[in-house]
Scaffold this motif. Sequence first.
Motif, PDB file in Angstrom:
ATOM      1  N   LEU A 110       0.835  -1.197   0.000  1.00 49.79           N
ATOM      2  CA  LEU A 110       0.000   0.000   0.000  1.00 49.79           C
ATOM      3  C   LEU A 110       0.875   1.254   0.000  1.00 49.79           C
ATOM      4  O   LEU A 110       0.606   2.204  -0.722  1.00 49.79           O
ATOM      5  CB  LEU A 110      -0.902  -0.060   1.237  1.00 49.79           C
ATOM      6  N   VAL A 111       1.942   1.223   0.794  1.00 47.63           N
ATOM      7  CA  VAL A 111       2.773   2.426   0.901  1.00 47.63           C
ATOM      8  C   VAL A 111       3.672   2.522  -0.322  1.00 47.63           C
ATOM      9  O   VAL A 111       4.492   1.652  -0.579  1.00 47.63           O
ATOM     10  CB  VAL A 111       3.637   2.391   2.183  1.00 47.63           C
ATOM     11  N   ARG A 112       3.468   3.603  -1.069  1.00 44.45           N
ATOM     12  CA  ARG A 112       4.203   3.782  -2.318  1.00 44.45           C
ATOM     13  C   ARG A 112       5.419   4.684  -2.109  1.00 44.45           C
ATOM     14  O   ARG A 112       6.495   4.442  -2.638  1.00 44.45           O
ATOM     15  CB  ARG A 112       3.251   4.425  -3.329  1.00 44.45           C
ATOM     16  N   HIS A 113       5.234   5.722  -1.281  1.00 46.73           N
ATOM     17  CA  HIS A 113       6.313   6.691  -1.124  1.00 46.73           C
ATOM     18  C   HIS A 113       6.154   7.397   0.210  1.00 46.73           C
ATOM     19  O   HIS A 113       5.045   7.624   0.668  1.00 46.73           O
ATOM     20  CB  HIS A 113       6.246   7.714  -2.271  1.00 46.73           C
ATOM     21  N   LEU A 114       7.279   7.736   0.824  1.00 46.93           N
ATOM     22  CA  LEU A 114       7.232   8.495   2.067  1.00 46.93           C
ATOM     23  C   LEU A 114       8.403   9.457   2.063  1.00 46.93           C
ATOM     24  O   LEU A 114       9.525   9.088   1.723  1.00 46.93           O
ATOM     25  CB  LEU A 114       7.317   7.540   3.268  1.00 46.93           C
ATOM     26  N   GLU A 115       8.131  10.703   2.435  1.00 51.85           N
ATOM     27  CA  GLU A 115       9.249  11.625   2.623  1.00 51.85           C
ATOM     28  C   GLU A 115       8.896  12.680   3.644  1.00 51.85           C
ATOM     29  O   GLU A 115       7.725  12.917   3.946  1.00 51.85           O
ATOM     30  CB  GLU A 115       9.702  12.258   1.296  1.00 51.85           C
ATOM     31  N   ILE A 116       9.934  13.293   4.199  1.00 55.49           N
ATOM     32  CA  ILE A 116       9.724  14.427   5.092  1.00 55.49           C
ATOM     33  C   ILE A 116      10.226  15.654   4.338  1.00 55.49           C
ATOM     34  O   ILE A 116      11.253  15.604   3.663  1.00 55.49           O
ATOM     35  CB  ILE A 116      10.444  14.224   6.447  1.00 55.49           C
ATOM     36  N   ARG A 117       9.428  16.737   4.414  1.00 57.80           N
ATOM     37  CA  ARG A 117       9.774  17.937   3.644  1.00 57.80           C
ATOM     38  C   ARG A 117       9.891  19.125   4.571  1.00 57.80           C
ATOM     39  O   ARG A 117       9.149  19.209   5.549  1.00 57.80           O
ATOM     40  CB  ARG A 117       8.649  18.266   2.675  1.00 57.80           C
ATOM     41  N   ASP A 118      10.760  20.054   4.202  1.00 61.06           N
ATOM     42  CA  ASP A 118      10.786  21.317   4.945  1.00 61.06           C
ATOM     43  C   ASP A 118       9.730  22.248   4.351  1.00 61.06           C
ATOM     44  O   ASP A 118       9.016  21.872   3.415  1.00 61.06           O
ATOM     45  CB  ASP A 118      12.192  21.924   4.942  1.00 61.06           C
ATOM     46  N   ALA A 119       9.646  23.484   4.894  1.00 60.00           N
ATOM     47  CA  ALA A 119       8.576  24.392   4.468  1.00 60.00           C
ATOM     48  C   ALA A 119       8.662  24.676   2.981  1.00 60.00           C
ATOM     49  O   ALA A 119       7.645  24.897   2.317  1.00 60.00           O
ATOM     50  CB  ALA A 119       8.649  25.682   5.285  1.00 60.00           C
ATOM     51  N   GLY A 120       9.864  24.645   2.415  1.00 56.38           N
ATOM     52  CA  GLY A 120      10.024  24.931   0.990  1.00 56.38           C
ATOM     53  C   GLY A 120       9.794  23.708   0.106  1.00 56.38           C
ATOM     54  O   GLY A 120       9.865  23.806  -1.108  1.00 56.38           O
ATOM     55  N   GLY A 121       9.568  22.537   0.703  1.00 56.27           N
ATOM     56  CA  GLY A 121       9.286  21.337  -0.082  1.00 56.27           C
ATOM     57  C   GLY A 121      10.500  20.467  -0.353  1.00 56.27           C
ATOM     58  O   GLY A 121      10.384  19.426  -0.994  1.00 56.27           O
ATOM     59  N   THR A 122      11.691  20.864   0.128  1.00 56.84           N
ATOM     60  CA  THR A 122      12.884  20.030  -0.084  1.00 56.84           C
ATOM     61  C   THR A 122      12.709  18.712   0.658  1.00 56.84           C
ATOM     62  O   THR A 122      12.380  18.711   1.835  1.00 56.84           O
ATOM     63  CB  THR A 122      14.138  20.733   0.471  1.00 56.84           C
ATOM     64  N   PRO A 123      12.910  17.568  -0.015  1.00 56.97           N
ATOM     65  CA  PRO A 123      12.702  16.296   0.663  1.00 56.97           C
ATOM     66  C   PRO A 123      13.900  15.846   1.510  1.00 56.97           C
ATOM     67  O   PRO A 123      15.056  15.999   1.101  1.00 56.97           O
ATOM     68  CB  PRO A 123      12.485  15.318  -0.498  1.00 56.97           C
ATOM     69  N   ASN A 124      13.569  15.314   2.650  1.00 60.55           N
ATOM     70  CA  ASN A 124      14.501  14.570   3.495  1.00 60.55           C
ATOM     71  C   ASN A 124      15.718  15.325   4.022  1.00 60.55           C
ATOM     72  O   ASN A 124      16.684  14.714   4.466  1.00 60.55           O
ATOM     73  CB  ASN A 124      14.906  13.258   2.813  1.00 60.55           C
ATOM     74  N   VAL A 125      15.657  16.656   3.951  1.00 62.65           N
ATOM     75  CA  VAL A 125      16.614  17.477   4.712  1.00 62.65           C
ATOM     76  C   VAL A 125      15.770  18.538   5.403  1.00 62.65           C
ATOM     77  O   VAL A 125      15.053  19.284   4.739  1.00 62.65           O
ATOM     78  CB  VAL A 125      17.646  18.172   3.802  1.00 62.65           C
ATOM     79  N   VAL A 126      15.815  18.560   6.725  1.00 61.97           N
ATOM     80  CA  VAL A 126      14.977  19.510   7.456  1.00 61.97           C
ATOM     81  C   VAL A 126      15.847  20.220   8.485  1.00 61.97           C
ATOM     82  O   VAL A 126      16.957  19.779   8.781  1.00 61.97           O
ATOM     83  CB  VAL A 126      13.787  18.786   8.141  1.00 61.97           C
ATOM     84  N   VAL A 127      15.318  21.309   9.025  1.00 63.55           N
ATOM     85  CA  VAL A 127      16.112  22.134   9.923  1.00 63.55           C
ATOM     86  C   VAL A 127      15.490  22.098  11.317  1.00 63.55           C
ATOM     87  O   VAL A 127      14.273  22.213  11.455  1.00 63.55           O
ATOM     88  CB  VAL A 127      16.175  23.585   9.387  1.00 63.55           C
ATOM     89  N   ALA A 128      16.326  21.899  12.321  1.00 67.45           N
ATOM     90  CA  ALA A 128      15.852  21.867  13.703  1.00 67.45           C
ATOM     91  C   ALA A 128      15.043  23.134  14.004  1.00 67.45           C
ATOM     92  O   ALA A 128      15.463  24.236  13.663  1.00 67.45           O
ATOM     93  CB  ALA A 128      17.041  21.759  14.665  1.00 67.45           C
ATOM     94  N   GLY A 129      13.878  22.946  14.591  1.00 68.74           N
ATOM     95  CA  GLY A 129      13.077  24.089  15.013  1.00 68.74           C
ATOM     96  C   GLY A 129      12.172  24.653  13.929  1.00 68.74           C
ATOM     97  O   GLY A 129      11.322  25.492  14.188  1.00 68.74           O
ATOM     98  N   ARG A 130      12.333  24.203  12.687  1.00 70.05           N
ATOM     99  CA  ARG A 130      11.519  24.720  11.579  1.00 70.05           C
ATOM    100  C   ARG A 130      10.329  23.782  11.327  1.00 70.05           C
ATOM    101  O   ARG A 130      10.323  22.648  11.774  1.00 70.05           O
ATOM    102  CB  ARG A 130      12.379  24.815  10.308  1.00 70.05           C
ATOM    103  N   PRO A 131       9.325  24.258  10.593  1.00 74.10           N
ATOM    104  CA  PRO A 131       8.206  23.367  10.272  1.00 74.10           C
ATOM    105  C   PRO A 131       8.650  22.237   9.347  1.00 74.10           C
ATOM    106  O   PRO A 131       9.612  22.399   8.588  1.00 74.10           O
ATOM    107  CB  PRO A 131       7.218  24.275   9.522  1.00 74.10           C
ATOM    108  N   ALA A 132       7.946  21.113   9.444  1.00 73.68           N
ATOM    109  CA  ALA A 132       8.238  19.983   8.555  1.00 73.68           C
ATOM    110  C   ALA A 132       6.929  19.233   8.334  1.00 73.68           C
ATOM    111  O   ALA A 132       5.998  19.338   9.138  1.00 73.68           O
ATOM    112  CB  ALA A 132       9.276  19.070   9.181  1.00 73.68           C
TER     113      ALA A 132
END
Length: 415
Positions: free
Chosen positions: A278-300
């Motif tokens: 069922l699971v096709r894709h998973l990623e975490i995005r920062d506020a700008g939409g960059t996948p799989n690199v996020v910044v501490a304290g920022r929205p994700a």
Amino acid sequence: MSEIAIEAHELGKRYTLGVRGRGYGTLRESLVEAAKRPFDRGRRERQPKGDQLWALKDLSLTIRSGEVVGLIGHNGAGKSTLLKILSRITEPSAGYADVTGRVGSLLEVGTGFHPELTGRENIFLNGAILGMRRAEIQARFDEIVEFAEMERFLETPVKRYSSGMSVRLAFAVAAHLEPEILLVDEVLAVGDAAFQRKSLGKMNEVAKAGRTVVFVSHNLAIIQALCSRGVLLERGRVKADAPINEAIDRYLRTLESAASEDLLQRSDRDNRAYDETLVRHLEIRDAGGTPNVVVAGRPAAIVVDVTEHLPSMECQLTIVNSLGQPIATLDSEMLAPVDVRGPEPGTRLECRIESLPLLPGRYRIDVIVKAKRHIQDGLQAAAFFDVEPGMIGERPIAAEADGDVSLPHSWRLPA
Ligand SMILES: Nc1ncnc2c1ncn2[C@@H]1O[C@H](COP(=O)(O)OP(=O)(O)OP(=O)(O)O)[C@@H](O)[C@H]1O
Ligand SMILES: [Mg+2]
């Protein structure tokens, strides 16, 4: 030179899919199958009935007496199958395993107990299976009951025990009946945290006393603390056999390459799941939409794409640190007024985090998708991501800060 405790020679185990647990096996296996049934949440059959699958293939392994070995690998790699063969709960389809010494084992929940017998009777039954005399078991009895914290339930049939209670008793029995070889599968994770700590302490004691221990866990920090040697299984074969840190490194690298594969191609899915894939894709995005690199304290936002819409899907995400320790679970079944559902059917599940409280480092995300109260699909390490240094609240976070999370806080200090 110490003697050999376990010698596996070109072991193979073939399962015929769709005819689970029939037509082979020992008396004990049939007892065990009966004992297990209430806990068996329907292992999926990923291939048509009658197809054969080699859960273990050409596996050779020598373990010397006194070694403490961690068995690691993806879901479905064959870890539990190997422990079941070593503890004679199931028979190999090819090769052989010589095990020299009295084996105490703690395998899947319920394994080794007879459901109709009481806790007390099961302690004696297990002792007898280990080849102990009644007087020897009697001598250990109080210690077992005390360790398992089961006084009140001794006369209750085991089928009425919760899975946590079964595990407590099974562990107490396995660890206290003086096994020379202790085989422990993942199941400890079922118990509460206090009991887990106690059990790990006990396993350490058993290991320090020079007994042989083979331990399976997805928690690499525990494996690392307890074991000196690591055996990495992949699709039923030994992929690495090395000092524990090296084996863990190899495993983490294979996990990462699996995460970068097309998730639909992965076969190491949660074995409790109902659905195929069922699971096709998973990623975490920062506020700008960059996948799989996020910044501490920022929205994700963590975004999960599935292949089809199912009514009232629920999603559980676990964020795991680089040692395999879960550090946070985000579960849509724990309702909150901020959650939004619908209005349209869809195939995207999204979890928003206002301010990411993670310290810089590398993490992974495990996912489970449920519907109709059942797990439909699950994948460990569906994605890996990096957290870059940032500000949490108004406080800068150092790149080399210790730990995994940051708590928003303020100080009151003397002038
Ligand atoms: N009784 C069974 N009948 C058919 N297939 C089975 C049976 N038991 C296990 N398998 C299959 O054999 C393979 C190895 O399973 P095993 O339980 O040993 O993996 P594992 O490494 O313990 O995985 P996990 O980390 O999920 O516990 C899997 O593909 C599994 O689906
Ligand atoms: Mg297993």
